[in-house]
Design a protein around this motif. Structure first.
Motif, PDB file in Angstrom:
ATOM      1  N   ARG A 192       1.397   4.333  -2.879  1.00 49.92           N
ATOM      2  CA  ARG A 192       0.233   4.103  -4.223  1.00 49.92           C
ATOM      3  C   ARG A 192      -0.542   5.490  -4.075  1.00 49.92           C
ATOM      4  O   ARG A 192      -0.889   5.890  -2.871  1.00 49.92           O
ATOM      5  CB  ARG A 192      -0.415   3.073  -3.964  1.00 49.92           C
ATOM      6  CG  ARG A 192       0.415   1.751  -4.400  1.00 49.92           C
ATOM      7  CD  ARG A 192      -0.306   0.549  -4.047  1.00 49.92           C
ATOM      8  NE  ARG A 192      -1.811   0.278  -4.621  1.00 49.92           N
ATOM      9  CZ  ARG A 192      -2.645  -0.710  -4.342  1.00 49.92           C
ATOM     10  NH1 ARG A 192      -1.904  -1.632  -3.750  1.00 49.92           N
ATOM     11  NH2 ARG A 192      -3.845  -0.675  -4.883  1.00 49.92           N
TER      12      ARG A 192
ATOM     13  N   ALA B 111      -4.637   1.717   0.409  1.00 51.87           N
ATOM     14  CA  ALA B 111      -3.904   2.137  -0.600  1.00 51.87           C
ATOM     15  C   ALA B 111      -4.786   3.263  -1.529  1.00 51.87           C
ATOM     16  O   ALA B 111      -4.389   4.257  -1.878  1.00 51.87           O
ATOM     17  CB  ALA B 111      -3.435   1.367  -1.569  1.00 51.87           C
TER      18      ALA B 111
ATOM     19  N   ALA C 296       0.735  -1.272  -0.017  1.00 47.73           N
ATOM     20  CA  ALA C 296       0.104   0.041  -0.140  1.00 47.73           C
ATOM     21  C   ALA C 296       0.834   1.328  -0.027  1.00 47.73           C
ATOM     22  O   ALA C 296       0.402   2.290  -0.398  1.00 47.73           O
ATOM     23  CB  ALA C 296      -0.941   0.021   1.164  1.00 47.73           C
TER      24      ALA C 296
END
Length: 399
Positions: free
Chosen positions: A203, A281, A200
């Motif tokens: 991103r 994310a 995550a």
């Protein structure tokens, strides 16, 4: 020369929330250090997947499911007495070196089950009952439950030979109660699964004003405060969305969300740890509305490990430093919470800076291996050379 540790879990196990998660990850980390850990728990768990250590339940049949946090008649009158009996049986059958009991129900069942057996007892204090119990009682009896909780905070921890706490706040409060000295209480903060959340980090979110809340919707979480703050922020920024990845029903908040005119902006998801990193994310902002929290919220560490910019009420901020690795707002201040949401939604550079600092903090300070090493030092201090003697005797007997 590892120790044999009886880990007492008076809760559903395994389960994706604070107490059972700490027990599971700590048990795994202690096993990796070479200790023999056996968990003793209720007949209920969210998964029957095999673990790297033995799990003893109070019933031969496991029920896949969960139990709501807090005291209930079934836990107090059925599950806890059965757990105490199971602990007593196992301590009679096996040469355990230490009993490590989590939360107050774990302490009581372990103390009862241990009886007069000369096995050191460690109490893992995740919270203070004086502040937790009122959240389960409603307005009418909350003051009475608070007084009961404060009395229990003074008189129950000394039943153990040593106390481990998840935060310095709890340690200081227990010592200030006057029944424990500073060398009888050790801080061993939670860790976090950095490898799980690594996908995550960095991103780009699907939108700069996508907000996420994860975990239980129990009353003490302050979720109503979040809804009111989100409504104020959305009145200024109509594109804002709130993702609720919850482990409990949203039904109790349906009426409030509708009355605030934000129900269409709330996306409900099932709390699923397997996809949690991806959900985090996709969000730009993660939130912690809880105002009273003596322990360390695991969701906060998860947010930070995923590299999220966090808005938190002061009571649950713990490792968040305002303006350095997140934004901290005064407890119960709806306007300040809304302003913090809007500030992050409109400032990508600030979000990125806070997110990076949050990740750096947990990467540096919050490893389960570190928690296990601190507990290991406590065990060694309590057992002295007895573990080595036991191992030698067992080796001689085998020969």
């Amino acid at each position: 020369m590892g120790l044999r540790i009886a880990m007492v879990a008076a809760c559903p196990f395994p389960a994706r929330r604070g107490t059972p998660l700490r027990i599971e990850r700590l048990s795994e980390a202690l096993t990796e250090l070479g200790h023999d850990v056996e968990v003793i728990t209720y007949p209920v768990g969210e998964s029957d997947a095999p673990s790297s250590f033995p799990v003893h339940r109070t019933s031969k049949t496991m029920k896949v499911g969960t139990i709501a946090p807090g005291p209930t008649p079934r836990k107090l009158l059925q599950y806890d007495p059965m757990l105490a009996a199971k602990i007593g049986q196992l301590l009679s059958d096996k040469p355990f070196d230490v009993v490590h009991a989590h939360h107050v129900e774990g302490l009581l069942t372990a103390w009862w089950g241990r009886g007069r057996k000369q096995v050191p007892l460690v109490y893992d204090a995740h919270t203070m009952l004086g502040s937790e119990l009122p959240s389960y009682g409603g307005n009418v009896i909350s003051r009475m439950m608070g007084g009961t909780g404060r009395w229990l905070d003074v008189h129950l921890p000394p039943l153990a030979d040593h106390v481990v706490t998840v935060t310095p706040d709890i340690r200081d409060r227990l010592v200030n109660c006057g029944r424990l000295t500073g060398d009888q209480v050790t801080v061993a903060m939670n860790g976090v699964e950095l490898d799980v959340f690594s996908r995550a980090v960095g991103r780009a979110p699907v939108a700069p004003d996508r907000v996420i809340y994860t975990g239980t919707l129990a009353g003490y979480q302050g979720f109503d405060l979040l809804l009111k703050a989100f409504a104020k922020a959305r009145a200024v920024r109509p594109t804002m969305q709130l993702v609720v990845a919850a482990s409990s029903s949203f039904e109790r908040y349906e009426e409030l969300a509708s009355s605030l005119g934000i129900r269409d902006a709330i996306l409900l998801e099932t709390d699923d740890f397997r996809v949690l990193p991806d959900r985090l994310a996709e969000a730009a902002i993660a939130v912690m509305p809880r105002t009273v929290c003596d322990g360390i919220p695991q969701k906060l560490l998860n947010y930070m490990a995923a590299g999220k910019a966090v808005v938190s009420s002061a009571g649950s901020a713990k490792v968040i430093r305002d303006g350095q690795n997140g934004l901290v707002v005064p407890n119960d201040d709806v306007d300040a919470f809304a302003a913090a949401l809007l500030r992050l939604a409109g400032d990508a550079e600030l979000r990125d800076r806070l997110a990076a600092a949050a990740y750096d903090h947990v990467a540096r300070e919050c490893a389960w291996s570190r928690t296990a090493q601190i507990c290991e030092n406590v065990y060694v201090g309590l057992t002295g050379g007895r573990a080595a003697t036991r191992s030698t005797l067992m080796a001689n007997n085998a020969a």
